[in-house]
Design a protein around this motif. Structure first.
Motif, PDB file in Angstrom:
ATOM      1  N   ASP A   1       4.589  91.639  45.455  1.00 35.71           N
ATOM      2  CA  ASP A   1       4.591  91.509  46.911  1.00 35.71           C
ATOM      3  C   ASP A   1       5.992  91.693  47.490  1.00 35.71           C
ATOM      4  N   ASP A   2       7.015  91.220  46.773  1.00 36.81           N
ATOM      5  CA  ASP A   2       8.383  91.331  47.278  1.00 36.81           C
ATOM      6  C   ASP A   2       8.859  92.773  47.340  1.00 36.81           C
ATOM      7  N   PHE A   3       8.167  93.669  46.617  1.00 36.54           N
ATOM      8  CA  PHE A   3       8.555  95.073  46.617  1.00 36.54           C
ATOM      9  C   PHE A   3       7.794  95.872  47.667  1.00 36.54           C
ATOM     10  N   ARG A   4       6.876  95.241  48.370  1.00 38.00           N
ATOM     11  CA  ARG A   4       6.082  95.927  49.392  1.00 38.00           C
ATOM     12  C   ARG A   4       6.722  95.731  50.769  1.00 38.00           C
ATOM     13  N   CYS A   5       6.677  96.769  51.582  1.00 39.12           N
ATOM     14  CA  CYS A   5       7.125  96.644  52.969  1.00 39.12           C
ATOM     15  C   CYS A   5       6.114  95.796  53.736  1.00 39.12           C
ATOM     16  N   PRO A   6       6.535  94.764  54.475  1.00 38.48           N
ATOM     17  CA  PRO A   6       5.593  93.929  55.215  1.00 38.48           C
ATOM     18  C   PRO A   6       4.797  94.687  56.271  1.00 38.48           C
ATOM     19  N   ILE A   7       5.290  95.858  56.683  1.00 40.97           N
ATOM     20  CA  ILE A   7       4.568  96.643  57.696  1.00 40.97           C
ATOM     21  C   ILE A   7       3.570  97.584  57.042  1.00 40.97           C
ATOM     22  N   SER A   8       4.033  98.407  56.101  1.00 47.05           N
ATOM     23  CA  SER A   8       3.167  99.423  55.497  1.00 47.05           C
ATOM     24  C   SER A   8       2.377  98.906  54.303  1.00 47.05           C
ATOM     25  N   LEU A   9       2.853  97.807  53.693  1.00 44.36           N
ATOM     26  CA  LEU A   9       2.250  97.242  52.475  1.00 44.36           C
ATOM     27  C   LEU A   9       2.388  98.175  51.276  1.00 44.36           C
ATOM     28  N   GLU A  10       3.237  99.205  51.383  1.00 42.98           N
ATOM     29  CA  GLU A  10       3.472 100.145  50.303  1.00 42.98           C
ATOM     30  C   GLU A  10       4.782  99.806  49.591  1.00 42.98           C
ATOM     31  N   LEU A  11       4.930 100.339  48.376  1.00 46.82           N
ATOM     32  CA  LEU A  11       6.158 100.137  47.607  1.00 46.82           C
ATOM     33  C   LEU A  11       7.340 100.700  48.387  1.00 46.82           C
ATOM     34  N   MET A  12       8.390  99.893  48.533  1.00 42.17           N
ATOM     35  CA  MET A  12       9.564 100.340  49.287  1.00 42.17           C
ATOM     36  C   MET A  12      10.437 101.264  48.441  1.00 42.17           C
ATOM     37  N   ARG A  13      10.911 102.310  49.054  1.00 39.14           N
ATOM     38  CA  ARG A  13      11.844 103.234  48.408  1.00 39.14           C
ATOM     39  C   ARG A  13      13.238 103.122  49.012  1.00 39.14           C
TER      40      ARG A  13
ATOM     41  N   ASN B   1      20.679  92.026  66.755  1.00 36.27           N
ATOM     42  CA  ASN B   1      21.156  93.411  66.790  1.00 36.27           C
ATOM     43  C   ASN B   1      20.139  94.272  66.057  1.00 36.27           C
ATOM     44  N   LEU B   2      20.260  95.576  66.198  1.00 37.01           N
ATOM     45  CA  LEU B   2      19.286  96.497  65.611  1.00 37.01           C
ATOM     46  C   LEU B   2      19.847  97.208  64.381  1.00 37.01           C
ATOM     47  N   THR B   3      20.874  96.625  63.786  1.00 39.04           N
ATOM     48  CA  THR B   3      21.481  97.217  62.590  1.00 39.04           C
ATOM     49  C   THR B   3      20.517  97.119  61.403  1.00 39.04           C
ATOM     50  N   LEU B   4      20.404  98.210  60.653  1.00 32.19           N
ATOM     51  CA  LEU B   4      19.596  98.241  59.435  1.00 32.19           C
ATOM     52  C   LEU B   4      20.538  98.381  58.249  1.00 32.19           C
ATOM     53  N   THR B   5      20.623  97.316  57.451  1.00 33.67           N
ATOM     54  CA  THR B   5      21.562  97.288  56.317  1.00 33.67           C
ATOM     55  C   THR B   5      20.826  97.599  55.017  1.00 33.67           C
ATOM     56  N   PRO B   6      21.261  98.607  54.272  1.00 32.55           N
ATOM     57  CA  PRO B   6      20.568  98.923  53.006  1.00 32.55           C
ATOM     58  C   PRO B   6      20.560  97.728  52.060  1.00 32.55           C
ATOM     59  N   ASN B   7      19.405  97.449  51.458  1.00 27.38           N
ATOM     60  CA  ASN B   7      19.265  96.357  50.486  1.00 27.38           C
ATOM     61  C   ASN B   7      19.389  96.959  49.081  1.00 27.38           C
ATOM     62  N   TYR B   8      20.638  97.150  48.654  1.00 28.00           N
ATOM     63  CA  TYR B   8      20.880  97.827  47.385  1.00 28.00           C
ATOM     64  C   TYR B   8      20.367  97.032  46.196  1.00 28.00           C
ATOM     65  N   VAL B   9      20.448  95.708  46.288  1.00 29.52           N
ATOM     66  CA  VAL B   9      19.990  94.869  45.171  1.00 29.52           C
ATOM     67  C   VAL B   9      18.493  95.057  44.959  1.00 29.52           C
ATOM     68  N   LEU B  10      17.726  94.975  46.053  1.00 28.66           N
ATOM     69  CA  LEU B  10      16.276  95.134  45.933  1.00 28.66           C
ATOM     70  C   LEU B  10      15.925  96.554  45.497  1.00 28.66           C
ATOM     71  N   ARG B  11      16.652  97.533  46.012  1.00 34.14           N
ATOM     72  CA  ARG B  11      16.389  98.923  45.611  1.00 34.14           C
ATOM     73  C   ARG B  11      16.576  99.085  44.107  1.00 34.14           C
ATOM     74  N   SER B  12      17.621  98.451  43.567  1.00 32.56           N
ATOM     75  CA  SER B  12      17.874  98.517  42.132  1.00 32.56           C
ATOM     76  C   SER B  12      16.763  97.833  41.344  1.00 32.56           C
ATOM     77  N   LEU B  13      16.308  96.677  41.839  1.00 31.27           N
ATOM     78  CA  LEU B  13      15.227  95.959  41.156  1.00 31.27           C
ATOM     79  C   LEU B  13      13.940  96.783  41.158  1.00 31.27           C
ATOM     80  N   ILE B  14      13.666  97.437  42.278  1.00 30.76           N
ATOM     81  CA  ILE B  14      12.469  98.282  42.365  1.00 30.76           C
ATOM     82  C   ILE B  14      12.582  99.447  41.388  1.00 30.76           C
TER      83      ILE B  14
END
Length: 639
Positions: free
Chosen positions: A262-274, A310-323
């Motif tokens: 579940d932690d790897f799914r986007c809460p909006i799309s419910l798909e695996l985050m890339r 604010n509307l800043t979108l910060t890359p989540n490198y840690v989660l990307r690596s785990l995925i």
């Protein structure tokens, strides 16, 4: 006959969604199926709220709505009730005390309900319920998830579907059968289709018959995969290799599907985050989906409902690596990727590519050299290799070339930059590489090349944006990157090839509604009108295709009318080529529907005679459009 109580109907649907949400924890056997179905249904609550709050005449929808449109609501109610019952059964299913037949039946019911939900959602007259653009996009997201699930599991046959959905699911009274009349009495909704639908298949990035011809006329036709070629690749990917033995085949059949954490799914799309990104509240989303949410005017976190500071979108490198580690551990990889120096061919056999791999690895290593000459020569060779074959595109990407190429997009060496952007263009032809290019953060640098590069680099940057935008989620990211003004500049002042590349990219980006307003506000109509009125212009087809898309958007419709486009379109109906006449009539029809001012304008400008001729001797589509316009003109005269 009195209409139906639409708000009451919307509330009934909401109640069903809430009942489904209260079913509770699911057992291990069908946990994934239950969770996916519940999440998708929960996303529909926003739609049902707008239906509930819809105010027609005294809060009722008149009896003029079509029976065909009304049937979708009955279908939706039946499907949701069936889903409620199925989830209750599946939640408590115990494989140890049940027979295999029961398990197969439950799986089949998930398949049927998924198919029916998608079908019912596709038939709702969203325009007539004043459904907001962001909610409509959310429904489209749910439908895309349902369609993918149906594609994986196959569509149910009609007999099975009737059996599953016709069984009594509970004894609740049917909210639709009221004293005021059944919901079937809603008749004749004028559910206005987007006129651009005749030029492009809406929302999926596939090119329709007129724009497809436009692309074939471009000077770089071999660099893009057509939608049919992509489908062929997908079919080939799914073919079973001939040289696999039966034991391996049996093992494959027994392999259980991998459940995405579940932690790897986007809460909006419910798909695996890339490409996971963090918003101001600390929640993580897939970049394209949270960007779409923000572009729709929302200033809150979808999950927590907190205001975004604010509307800043910060890359989540840690989660990307785990995925990435999870994907590797579970053997989730590109379907045509290389394995131990071999690449699977379309017939299922494997081709040895060790020699090619060694050459490519050496060239990719040279890309990171400090020598400008080494970088330039490596980029030149990779450009040539990436043009030749799909295998090379796979190997170049797997060698890690894409991030290095993206870094070189901003090089000061003009020749290197031209080669690098063309390399990325060629690599993007292979579908799986599109995602890698986007993950490497290529878009801002491509836009910079589009603004400041040589004419060749700008042309190929525009073509690259077109290729990347064939993936729907990329349309959002590219549109938000500042690419549209840069493309409009190339459309205004570029070479003929540059104008064509810019036009195809702008057309494809504007398939996403959020980009249409951006294009209008960025001044796209100025170059479009200039090219449309230039007798020597070779891009009339492209201009009409873009206008067709913009005319389906309210802001675009107003801007097109203010730009004095109507007289030019009428002249095209008089003197243009058959395809130009056809598209001009389609645009005029979009401009005149529900707009008596524009309709009166084409009447004053003498459109009746050329429209009458077109209705008699035009193409089949042109006859339909011209006939519809003449009918509207006749109705206006009778008022």
């Amino acid at each position: 006959m009195a209409g139906v109580d639409v708000p009451r109907f919307g509330q009934a649907l909401l109640d069903l969604v809430q009942d489904i949400g209260r079913i509770g924890a699911f057992g291990d056997v069908y946990k994934k199926e239950c969770s996916d179905l519940c999440r998708r249904i929960a996303l529909l609550s926003y739609l049902f709220e707008e239906i509930r709050d819809f105010k027609g005449i005294h809060g009722h929808f008149s009896a003029s709505t079509s029976t065909s449109s009304s049937s979708c609501f009955n279908d939706l109610l039946v499907a949701l009730k069936a889903a409620k019952l199925l989830l209750s059964i599946a939640a408590n299913y115990d494989s140890g005390t049940s027979h295999d037949l029961c398990a197969k039946e439950i799986s089949l019911r998930f398949q049927c309900i998924t198919w029916q939900l998608d079908k019912a959602l596709g038939n709702i007259p969203y325009d007539h319920f004043n459904v907001s653009e962001e909610v409509w996009e959310q429904v489209e997201l749910v439908r895309s998830q349902l369609r993918r699930a149906t594609e994986r599991n196959g569509s149910p046959d009609s007999r099975t579907l009737c059996s599953v959905l016709s069984e009594p699911v509970d004894q609740e009274p049917d909210i639709l059968e009221t004293g005021e009349g059944a919901f079937e009495n809603i008749a004749n909704v004028d559910h206005e289709c987007q006129e651009m639908g005749d030029i492009v298949t809406k929302g999926n990035g596939k090119i329709g018959h007129n724009i497809e011809q436009m692309i074939h006329e471009c000077e770089r036709p071999k660099r893009f995969l057509t939608s049919s070629q992509v489908c062929k690749l997908n079919e080939d990917d799914n073919k079973k290799p001939d040289n696999l033995d039966s034991s391996n085949s049996m093992e494959t059949k027994k392999t259980e599907p991998v459940t995405i954490p579940d932690d790897f799914r986007c809460p909006i799309s419910l798909e695996l985050m890339r490409d996971p990104v963090i918003v101001a509240t600390g929640q993580t989303y897939e970049r394209s989906y949270i960007q779409r949410w923000i572009d729709s005017g929302h200033k809150t976190c979808p999950k927590t409902q907190q205001n975004l500071q604010n509307l800043t979108l910060t890359p989540n490198y840690v989660l990307r690596s785990l995925i990435a580690q999870w994907c590797k551990k579970n053997n989730i990889e590109h379907p045509m990727g290389s394995r131990s120096g071999r690449i699977r061919k379309s017939d299922g056999s494997f081709q040895d590519v060790n020699e090619e791999k060694e050459v490519i690895d050496t060239l990719v290593h040279k890309l990171s050299s400090r020598s400008v000459e080494d970088q330039r020569s490596a980029a030149t060779e990779i450009r040539s290799l990436s043009k030749r074959s799909t295998n090379n595109r796979i190997l170049i990407a797997e060698a890690g070339a894409i991030p290095l190429l993206v870094n070189l997009l901003t090089t000061e060496d003009v020749r290197t930059q031209e080669n690098v952007v063309t390399c990325i263009l060629n690599l993007s032809i292979y579908e799986n590489n599109k995602e890698l290019i986007m993950l490497a953060g290529a878009v801002p640098s491509i836009v910079q090349v589009l603004r400041m590069g040589s004419m060749e680099a700008r042309e190929n940057a525009a073509a690259t944006l077109f290729s990347l935008s064939l993936a729907d989620e990329n349309k959002i990211i590219i549109g938000a990157s500042g690419a549209i003004p840069a493309l409009i500049e190339l459309l205004s002042n570029g070479s003929l090839r540059g104008k064509k590349d810019a036009a195809t990219a702008l057309f494809n980006l504007c398939i996403y509604q959020g980009n249409r307003g951006r294009a209008v506000r960025a001044g796209i109509l100025i170059p479009l009108m200039k090219m449309l009125t230039n007798s020597s212009s070779c891009v009339v087809d492209e201009v009409l295709a873009i206008l067709s898309v913009l005319a389906s958007h309210q802001e675009g419709k107003i801007a097109i009318a203010k730009a004095s486009t109507i007289p030019v379109l009428i002249d095209l109906i008089r003197t243009g080529m058959p395809r130009n006449k056809e598209n001009a009539a389609a645009i005029l029809l979009s401009l005149c529907k529900k707009n008596d001012e524009n309709l009166a304008c084409i009447g004053r400008l003498g459109a009746v005679i050329p429209l009458t001729e077109l209705a008699k001797s035009g193409t089949e589509r042109a006859k339909r459009k011209a006939g519809s316009l003449l009918e509207l003109l006749c109705k206006l005269k009778r008022l």
